[in-house]
Design a protein around this motif. Structure first.
Motif, PDB file in Angstrom:
ATOM      1  N   PRO A  63       4.989  -7.906  -2.948  1.00  0.00           N
ATOM      2  CA  PRO A  63       5.799  -8.421  -1.835  1.00  0.00           C
ATOM      3  C   PRO A  63       5.343  -7.858  -0.485  1.00  0.00           C
ATOM      4  O   PRO A  63       4.879  -6.714  -0.390  1.00  0.00           O
ATOM      5  CB  PRO A  63       7.214  -7.935  -2.177  1.00  0.00           C
ATOM      6  CG  PRO A  63       7.200  -7.726  -3.656  1.00  0.00           C
ATOM      7  CD  PRO A  63       5.798  -7.303  -4.000  1.00  0.00           C
ATOM      8  N   ALA A  64       5.493  -8.664   0.560  1.00  0.00           N
ATOM      9  CA  ALA A  64       5.014  -8.308   1.904  1.00  0.00           C
ATOM     10  C   ALA A  64       5.592  -6.982   2.392  1.00  0.00           C
ATOM     11  O   ALA A  64       4.885  -6.175   2.992  1.00  0.00           O
ATOM     12  CB  ALA A  64       5.332  -9.427   2.887  1.00  0.00           C
ATOM     13  N   TRP A  65       6.873  -6.721   2.130  1.00  0.00           N
ATOM     14  CA  TRP A  65       7.473  -5.476   2.621  1.00  0.00           C
ATOM     15  C   TRP A  65       6.824  -4.265   1.941  1.00  0.00           C
ATOM     16  O   TRP A  65       6.665  -3.214   2.560  1.00  0.00           O
ATOM     17  CB  TRP A  65       8.994  -5.483   2.454  1.00  0.00           C
ATOM     18  CG  TRP A  65       9.478  -5.299   1.037  1.00  0.00           C
ATOM     19  CD1 TRP A  65       9.750  -6.273   0.125  1.00  0.00           C
ATOM     20  CD2 TRP A  65       9.729  -4.047   0.376  1.00  0.00           C
ATOM     21  NE1 TRP A  65      10.149  -5.722  -1.067  1.00  0.00           N
ATOM     22  CE2 TRP A  65      10.160  -4.350  -0.935  1.00  0.00           C
ATOM     23  CE3 TRP A  65       9.634  -2.709   0.760  1.00  0.00           C
ATOM     24  CZ2 TRP A  65      10.487  -3.370  -1.863  1.00  0.00           C
ATOM     25  CZ3 TRP A  65       9.971  -1.729  -0.166  1.00  0.00           C
ATOM     26  CH2 TRP A  65      10.391  -2.065  -1.454  1.00  0.00           C
ATOM     27  N   GLN A  66       6.414  -4.408   0.671  1.00  0.00           N
ATOM     28  CA  GLN A  66       5.747  -3.308  -0.023  1.00  0.00           C
ATOM     29  C   GLN A  66       4.332  -3.115   0.502  1.00  0.00           C
ATOM     30  O   GLN A  66       3.865  -1.981   0.617  1.00  0.00           O
ATOM     31  CB  GLN A  66       5.727  -3.559  -1.529  1.00  0.00           C
ATOM     32  CG  GLN A  66       7.088  -3.417  -2.174  1.00  0.00           C
ATOM     33  CD  GLN A  66       7.048  -3.678  -3.678  1.00  0.00           C
ATOM     34  OE1 GLN A  66       5.991  -3.796  -4.285  1.00  0.00           O
ATOM     35  NE2 GLN A  66       8.230  -3.772  -4.265  1.00  0.00           N
ATOM     36  N   ARG A  67       3.644  -4.213   0.837  1.00  0.00           N
ATOM     37  CA  ARG A  67       2.317  -4.093   1.444  1.00  0.00           C
ATOM     38  C   ARG A  67       2.419  -3.366   2.782  1.00  0.00           C
ATOM     39  O   ARG A  67       1.601  -2.504   3.095  1.00  0.00           O
ATOM     40  CB  ARG A  67       1.678  -5.476   1.631  1.00  0.00           C
ATOM     41  CG  ARG A  67       1.232  -6.114   0.352  1.00  0.00           C
ATOM     42  CD  ARG A  67       0.342  -7.327   0.579  1.00  0.00           C
ATOM     43  NE  ARG A  67       0.897  -8.324   1.470  1.00  0.00           N
ATOM     44  CZ  ARG A  67       1.602  -9.387   1.084  1.00  0.00           C
ATOM     45  NH1 ARG A  67       1.846  -9.574  -0.204  1.00  0.00           N
ATOM     46  NH2 ARG A  67       2.048 -10.248   1.964  1.00  0.00           N
ATOM     47  N   GLY A  68       3.446  -3.712   3.576  1.00  0.00           N
ATOM     48  CA  GLY A  68       3.652  -3.045   4.863  1.00  0.00           C
ATOM     49  C   GLY A  68       3.958  -1.570   4.689  1.00  0.00           C
ATOM     50  O   GLY A  68       3.416  -0.716   5.394  1.00  0.00           O
ATOM     51  N   ALA A  91      -2.172  -9.108  -2.932  1.00  0.00           N
ATOM     52  CA  ALA A  91      -1.562 -10.421  -2.701  1.00  0.00           C
ATOM     53  C   ALA A  91      -0.339 -10.659  -3.582  1.00  0.00           C
ATOM     54  O   ALA A  91       0.596 -11.342  -3.168  1.00  0.00           O
ATOM     55  CB  ALA A  91      -2.596 -11.525  -2.924  1.00  0.00           C
ATOM     56  N   SER A  98      -7.075  -6.327  -3.193  1.00  0.00           N
ATOM     57  CA  SER A  98      -5.988  -7.220  -2.805  1.00  0.00           C
ATOM     58  C   SER A  98      -4.634  -6.764  -3.351  1.00  0.00           C
ATOM     59  O   SER A  98      -4.527  -6.318  -4.491  1.00  0.00           O
ATOM     60  CB  SER A  98      -6.277  -8.632  -3.311  1.00  0.00           C
ATOM     61  OG  SER A  98      -5.191  -9.475  -3.048  1.00  0.00           O
TER      62      SER A  98
END
Length: 184
Positions: A81-86, A78, A76
């Motif tokens: 941050p979302a931009w780093q996951r992307g 989780a 995970s």
């Protein structure tokens, strides 16, 4: 110590393949620089032989690694941050493509010039797809461009992100790939 990946850590197989591929790809990049700029004559031939053999090994391990990653859960992110996951998803996908496609391009390039591919003196892959000299030249341009620019940029970004997670965010992202243990 788990063999398979879980939602909280990377297993032994993922970590082993990751680090072996890292070492082999680093060797490839160094060899490519050496046989193009520093070596000549028989030393250049030995460097090329080693580069081709390592390329085949990277291809086989790369296919195994990508297949393994597709069959296992990802730990995970989780708390990232979302931009780093992307960004991580895109960079990983591009690295996986490069690990598989770059050796194929190198093999086809060699075939275009009529060269067989040695594998550490154990066997030789014969020219089984005659792509022709013009295609060999085009493939060579692609192979060199991707090897000199694309792969180092992808790996540099990957390494920078890992170091950022370790020293900037101080989270367990790098620790999970290094030891298989995370904070979660």
């Amino acid at each position: 110590m788990a063999i398979r990946d879980t939602h909280s850590s990377y297993g032994l197989i993922t970590r082993g393949l990751h680090w072996v591929l890292f070492v082999l790809i680093t060797m490839q990049l160094l060899l490519a620089l050496l046989f193009t700029d520093l070596f000549s004559g028989s030393a250049q031939q030995i460097a090329m032989w080693l580069h081709e053999s390592l390329g085949l090994l990277i291809f086989v391990l790369g296919v195994v690694f990508v297949a393994w990653r597709l069959k296992n859960p990802r730990p995970s992110l989780a708390r990232v941050p979302a931009w780093q996951r992307g960004a991580a998803f895109i960079v990983h996908a591009l690295i996986y493509v490069a690990i598989v496609v770059q050796p194929i391009v190198g093999i086809l390039m060699s075939f275009g010039f009529g060269f067989t591919i040695p594998f550490f003196g154990l066997f030789t892959v014969p020219v089984f797809i005659p792509v022709g000299n013009a295609a060999g030249n085009a493939l060579m341009l692609s192979h060199v461009y991707v090897g000199v620019w694309v792969i180092p940029i992808l790996l540099g970004g990957h390494i920078a992100a890992a170091l950022y997670h370790r020293f900037g965010r101080r989270d367990d992202v790098l620790k999970r790939m290094w030891s298989g243990r995370g904070d979660s």
